[in-house]
Design an enzyme around this catalytic site. Structure first.
Site, PDB file in Angstrom:
ATOM      1  N   GLU B  43       0.852  -1.249  -0.063  1.00 31.40           N
ATOM      2  CA  GLU B  43      -0.061  -0.054  -0.164  1.00 31.40           C
ATOM      3  C   GLU B  43       0.771   1.305  -0.010  1.00 31.40           C
ATOM      4  O   GLU B  43       0.269   2.285  -0.466  1.00 31.40           O
ATOM      5  CB  GLU B  43      -0.938   0.099   1.258  1.00 31.40           C
ATOM      6  CG  GLU B  43      -2.089  -0.946   0.928  1.00 31.40           C
ATOM      7  CD  GLU B  43      -1.857  -2.483   1.610  1.00 31.40           C
ATOM      8  OE1 GLU B  43      -0.610  -2.833   2.023  1.00 31.40           O
ATOM      9  OE2 GLU B  43      -2.653  -3.223   1.655  1.00 31.40           O
ATOM     10  N   PHE B 105     -11.754  -7.225  13.725  1.00 33.75           N
ATOM     11  CA  PHE B 105     -10.838  -7.676  12.861  1.00 33.75           C
ATOM     12  C   PHE B 105     -10.660  -6.787  11.797  1.00 33.75           C
ATOM     13  O   PHE B 105     -11.461  -6.091  11.203  1.00 33.75           O
ATOM     14  CB  PHE B 105     -11.378  -8.974  12.033  1.00 33.75           C
ATOM     15  CG  PHE B 105     -10.396  -9.604  10.898  1.00 33.75           C
ATOM     16  CD1 PHE B 105      -9.249  -9.850  11.556  1.00 33.75           C
ATOM     17  CD2 PHE B 105     -10.589  -9.482   9.697  1.00 33.75           C
ATOM     18  CE1 PHE B 105      -8.174 -10.369  10.698  1.00 33.75           C
ATOM     19  CE2 PHE B 105      -9.591 -10.121   8.850  1.00 33.75           C
ATOM     20  CZ  PHE B 105      -8.387 -10.417   9.206  1.00 33.75           C
ATOM     21  N   GLN B 106      -9.044  -6.220  11.576  1.00 35.50           N
ATOM     22  CA  GLN B 106      -8.682  -5.182  10.963  1.00 35.50           C
ATOM     23  C   GLN B 106      -9.379  -4.011  11.099  1.00 35.50           C
ATOM     24  O   GLN B 106      -9.561  -3.127  10.206  1.00 35.50           O
ATOM     25  CB  GLN B 106      -8.911  -5.888   9.328  1.00 35.50           C
ATOM     26  CG  GLN B 106      -7.835  -6.971   9.075  1.00 35.50           C
ATOM     27  CD  GLN B 106      -7.779  -7.083   7.665  1.00 35.50           C
ATOM     28  OE1 GLN B 106      -8.889  -6.902   6.602  1.00 35.50           O
ATOM     29  NE2 GLN B 106      -6.746  -7.637   7.184  1.00 35.50           N
ATOM     30  N   LYS B 155     -17.621  -0.609   5.885  1.00 38.27           N
ATOM     31  CA  LYS B 155     -18.072  -1.377   4.857  1.00 38.27           C
ATOM     32  C   LYS B 155     -19.414  -1.150   4.552  1.00 38.27           C
ATOM     33  O   LYS B 155     -19.896  -1.054   3.419  1.00 38.27           O
ATOM     34  CB  LYS B 155     -17.473  -2.788   5.193  1.00 38.27           C
ATOM     35  CG  LYS B 155     -17.914  -3.779   4.114  1.00 38.27           C
ATOM     36  CD  LYS B 155     -17.460  -5.081   4.464  1.00 38.27           C
ATOM     37  CE  LYS B 155     -17.671  -5.963   3.490  1.00 38.27           C
ATOM     38  NZ  LYS B 155     -17.105  -7.523   3.703  1.00 38.27           N
ATOM     39  N   MET B 473      24.718   8.182   2.927  1.00 39.40           N
ATOM     40  CA  MET B 473      24.331   9.299   3.877  1.00 39.40           C
ATOM     41  C   MET B 473      24.554   9.099   5.444  1.00 39.40           C
ATOM     42  O   MET B 473      25.053   9.977   5.769  1.00 39.40           O
ATOM     43  CB  MET B 473      23.080   9.765   3.553  1.00 39.40           C
ATOM     44  CG  MET B 473      22.577  11.075   3.949  1.00 39.40           C
ATOM     45  SD  MET B 473      23.665  12.505   3.507  1.00 39.40           S
ATOM     46  CE  MET B 473      22.769  13.253   2.054  1.00 39.40           C
TER      47      MET B 473
HETATM   48  C1  TPP Z   1      12.476   4.978   5.582  1.00 36.41           C
HETATM   49  C2  TPP Z   1      13.583   5.803   6.123  1.00 36.41           C
HETATM   50  N1  TPP Z   1      14.557   5.031   6.995  1.00 36.41           N
HETATM   51  C3  TPP Z   1      15.531   5.404   7.410  1.00 36.41           C
HETATM   52  C4  TPP Z   1      16.145   6.691   6.983  1.00 36.41           C
HETATM   53  C5  TPP Z   1      17.437   7.418   7.148  1.00 36.41           C
HETATM   54  N2  TPP Z   1      18.351   7.422   5.982  1.00 36.41           N
HETATM   55  C6  TPP Z   1      18.701   8.631   5.362  1.00 36.41           C
HETATM   56  S1  TPP Z   1      19.473   8.305   4.196  1.00 36.41           S
HETATM   57  C7  TPP Z   1      19.802   6.903   4.248  1.00 36.41           C
HETATM   58  C8  TPP Z   1      20.949   5.907   3.702  1.00 36.41           C
HETATM   59  C9  TPP Z   1      20.263   5.635   2.320  1.00 36.41           C
HETATM   60  O1  TPP Z   1      21.035   4.633   1.628  1.00 36.41           O
HETATM   61  P1  TPP Z   1      20.894   4.637  -0.016  1.00 36.41           P
HETATM   62  O2  TPP Z   1      19.461   4.442  -0.438  1.00 36.41           O
HETATM   63  O3  TPP Z   1      21.886   3.084  -0.461  1.00 36.41           O
HETATM   64  O4  TPP Z   1      21.489   5.816  -0.507  1.00 36.41           O
HETATM   65  P2  TPP Z   1      23.001   6.467  -0.399  1.00 36.41           P
HETATM   66  O5  TPP Z   1      22.946   7.260   0.638  1.00 36.41           O
HETATM   67  O6  TPP Z   1      23.767   5.394  -0.263  1.00 36.41           O
HETATM   68  O7  TPP Z   1      23.119   7.134  -1.856  1.00 36.41           O
HETATM   69  C10 TPP Z   1      19.106   6.447   5.526  1.00 36.41           C
HETATM   70  C11 TPP Z   1      19.000   5.102   6.190  1.00 36.41           C
HETATM   71  C12 TPP Z   1      15.074   7.219   5.854  1.00 36.41           C
HETATM   72  N3  TPP Z   1      15.304   8.489   5.246  1.00 36.41           N
HETATM   73  N4  TPP Z   1      13.931   6.719   5.521  1.00 36.41           N
END
Ligand code: TPP
Ligand code: MG
Lengths: 163, 565
Positions: B43, B105-106, B155, B473
């Protein structure tokens, strides 16, 4: 500074929770909150007292105005206004204290609305600081229970908060 | 009634996933052809598809999810749209009304869960209200400062055997909701005078200009004045990125010249931007010499973090149109000598540090090179849908957006997993356009299951996976603030993305050398009707620069690993 904000709200399910949610979500504080329907059954009037600097109060009124269920908002403390709060206070009243409590209640124009051999319940209406003053005049030792309605407010003069 | 109302609202696609509470609605969908339903695999993806459609077109997208887990799976997508003020209508199924509150439920309290992340939400309590509620939902989502609206439908509100009068309202009027249609003329006049008197002006453009359809106006005004323009992460494309007057993005990872110009300016014209903490850096040190004109449709955005000297509440388009007329007819024109000196200063900043990165400190390809190549191969014309991380910042910095609504990313919430579903939502609605999903090996795995949806509906997006084998990052912050203790920012056991793509019926391409990049990318984009997963190996140690020094002023930046301002 303390502000009294009055809100006209659609009388819809969930409307109140939006207002309360806004305060908790954005970390604004609520000192007191009252709400009841108005003469127009589709509208509720809500009064909230809050403390904050001008910037925070401005944000609060702006965000309240953004809520879809909010029809109108006014910060009563910006103009002349009247505020009232109702308090009912149950007190230990036996022996010498009994007469003393009655006297104090009279000075504050409180009414004794319930009596038992050992207690008085006093009703007092006024601005919140008057209620506070009454409480401190009585002394903690005598107080058994306090219930306060929270503040309601209205502007002085011909100004109204209506559709 | 639900489906009919959507049809009458002019909805072509809805994105969703069925379940018990929605079976009546799904049966109605089955029996008509005008409203087409796209079955996602989770979703969250449905909400991102609807959201991306809105980002590309300005019109509300529609997602349909069942009660309970369906609704909670949609929460991330709703919050993503909310944070970026994206119009969207999310219809959630609910248990029968007599069961509400009984932990049926749900059942989940979707009104309660969604309340802090929607512009508004409705719960339907009478079936005959459905058309009016849906009309209101679209009205609220798309007007004023846009945002997501949830419509929760028990529903028993959709029981097919019960029939009601149906009429879709032509318009709505809500006494408690009157979005402002124009700005205050006196304020606009005052602002224009100040604007014309500036010696070191900067025009600071946010996502509100794109959503408010005011890119033409801002471009015209900037050109007329010859003032420098910087865009936020959300505003990229509102002003052509390749134009000389463009300083690129500002803020945490903004360009050197943009941040320097902001800091030293004497006037900032902020339009549809909200002085977000990722832009301002330390608010107490923010642009000490600047006066601020702030145009925004949302009064609550004005003077929220930074006090505006001249606030103007109103839609960007109409306010800018008025301003343009005033500027064009003004007797007093900008001080040319001052402006010339200002541009010389800006060009000097630009020459000193503008947009350069090293390619000689590693054998491996640089992520920036990949984005520059993408920009080249697609002529800066593609829809670029990004995930979240370093790759997102590189895309924002190095892809030169010349048109609005082409840069589609989760700015406010920073939702990893956004990119692929977003690209799908765009591709479905713009089948002839080039649509790229710029992602990382971390983010792509958050909604990788949607490769299956892409197969089912033929959505040939191009996935540009900047594979640095790490949560780049996070790793960068650990390098800079935690003495390179890489706690859980390294991804062991990555899948073979090529085989993975192939197993879903798509094309996979692995690129490890820069020499091979251009040919591979051209080939990928030439495969018009195939989804191509480009797994591109880039330097895992690269950082995003410039990077503002936390709590400093706008001009306090790291320029590379060793040098700071
Ligand atoms: C759902 C979610 N969980 C955690 C984060 C924290 N976060 C920000 S950037 C990142 C790393 C992203 O890794 P990747 O997709 O490999 O991109 P890169 O920075 O390596 O280019 C994380 C864990 C986030 N922004 N969103
Ligand atoms: Mg990565």
């Amino acid at each position: 500074m303390r502000h009294i904000i009055s809100v006209l709200l659609e009388n819809e399910p969930g409307a109140l929770s939006r207002v309360v949610g806004l305060f908790s979500q954005r970390n604004y504080n609520i000192e007191s909150l009252t709400v009841a329907p108005t003469d127009d059954a589709t509208l509720s009037r809500l009064t909230v007292t809050t403390i904050g600097d001008d910037r925070v109060i401005e944000q609060i009124t702006k965000h309240l105005n953004k809520l879809i269920d909010v029809v109108k908002v006014v910060d009563l403390t910006e103009g002349d206004h009247i505020e009232r709060e109702l308090m009912m206070i149950k007190l230990k009243a036996s022996g010498a204290a009994r007469a003393e409590i009655k006297r104090t209640a009279d000075i504050f124009r409180g009414q004794i609305i319930d009596v038992t051999p050992n207690t008085y319940t006093v009703q007092l209406i006024g601005a919140s600081d008057k209620l506070d003053a009454f409480i401190s005049a009585l002394g903690a030792a005598n107080i058994m229970e306090v219930v306060r309605s929270g503040v309601s407010g209205i502007a002085r003069g011909e100004k109204t908060l209506s559709l | 009634m639900v489906v009919r109302a959507l049809r009458d609202e002019g909805v072509k696609y809805i994105y969703g996933y069925p379940g018990g509470a929605l079976l009546h609605v799904y049966d109605a969908i089955f029996q008509q052809e005008e409203v087409q339903h796209i079955l996602v695999r989770h979703e969250q993806a449905a909400t991102h598809m609807a959201d991306a459609y809105a980002r590309a077109t300005g019109k509300a997208g529609v997602a349909l999810v069942t009660s309970g887990p369906g609704a909670t799976n949609a929460v991330t997508g709703i919050a993503t749209a909310y944070m970026d003020s994206i119009p969207m209508v999310v219809i959630t199924g609910q248990v029968m009304s007599h069961l509400v509150g009984e932990d049926a439920f749900q059942e989940t309290d979707m009104m309660g869960i969604s309340r802090p992340i929607v512009k508004h939400n409705f719960s339907v309590s009478r079936p005959e209200d459905i058309p009016a509620v849906i009309k209101k939902a679209f009205h609220i989502a798309q007007t004023g400062r846009p945002g997501p609206v949830v419509v929760d439908i028990p529903k028993d509100m959709t029981t097919p055997t019960e029939r009601f009068e149906y009429e879709y309202p032509k318009s709505v009027k809500l006494r408690s909701y009157n979005p402002i249609s124009r700005g205050h003329s006196g304020q606009i006049k005052k602002a224009t005078d100040l604007l014309l008197a500036a010696k070191r002006p900067v025009i600071y453009v946010g996502g509100g200009v794109i959503m408010g359809n005011a890119s033409n106006e801002i471009t015209e005004l900037s050109r007329l004045l010859n003032y420098p323009v910087t865009c936020t992460l959300m505003g990229l494309g509102a002003y052509p990125g390749t134009d000389r007057q463009s300083l690129g993005m500002l803020g945490m990872h903004g360009s050197y010249e943009a941040n320097m110009a902001m800091h030293h300016s004497d006037l900032i014209l902020a339009v549809g931007a909200r002085f977000d903490d990722r832009v301002t850096n330390g608010v107490d040190k923010f642009c000490p010499t600047a006066k601020i004109i702030h145009i925004d449709i949302d009064p609550a955005s004005i003077s929220k973090t930074i006090k505006a000297d001249i606030p103007i509440v109103g839609p960007a388009q109409s306010v800018l149109t008025e301003m343009l007329e005033l500027v064009a007819s003004a007797k007093k024109q900008p001080d040319e000598a001052a402006l010339k000196a200002w541009w010389e200063q800006i060009d000097e900043w630009r020459a000193r540090h503008g947009g350069r990165y090293r390619t000689d400190d590693s054998e491996l390809m640089k992520p920036q090179q990949v984005i520059e190549m993408l920009s080249k191969v697609t002529n800066g014309d593609a829809y670029v849908c990004s995930d979240v991380g370093q790759h997102q910042m590189f895309a924002a910095q190095y892809y030169k957006f010349n048109k609005p609504n082409r840069w589609i990313n989760s700015g406010g919430l920073g939702t990893m997993g956004f990119g692929l579903p977003a690209a799908m939502g765009v591709k479905l609605n713009f089948p002839d356009a080039d649509v790229a999903c710029v992602t990382g090996e971390g983010s792509i795995q958050m909604n990788i299951q949607e490769l299956s949806t892409c197969k089912q509906y033929d959505l040939p997006v191009k996935i540009i996976n900047l594979n640095n084998q790490s949560l780049g990052m996070v790793r960068q912050w650990q390098d800079m603030n935690y003495e390179s203790r890489h706690s859980h920012s390294y991804m062991k056991s990555l899948p073979d993305f090529i085989k993975l793509a192939e197993s879903y019926g798509h094309v996979g391409m692995k690129v490890e050398k820069y020499e091979d990049l251009e040919a591979a990318m051209r080939e990928a984009f030439a495969l018009k009707d195939r989804l191509v997963f480009m797994d591109i190996y880039v330097d895992p140690f690269e950082h995003v620069y410039p990077m503002q020094v936390a709590r400093g002023s706008m001009r306090d930046m790291w320029l590379n690993k060793t040098e700071r301002t």
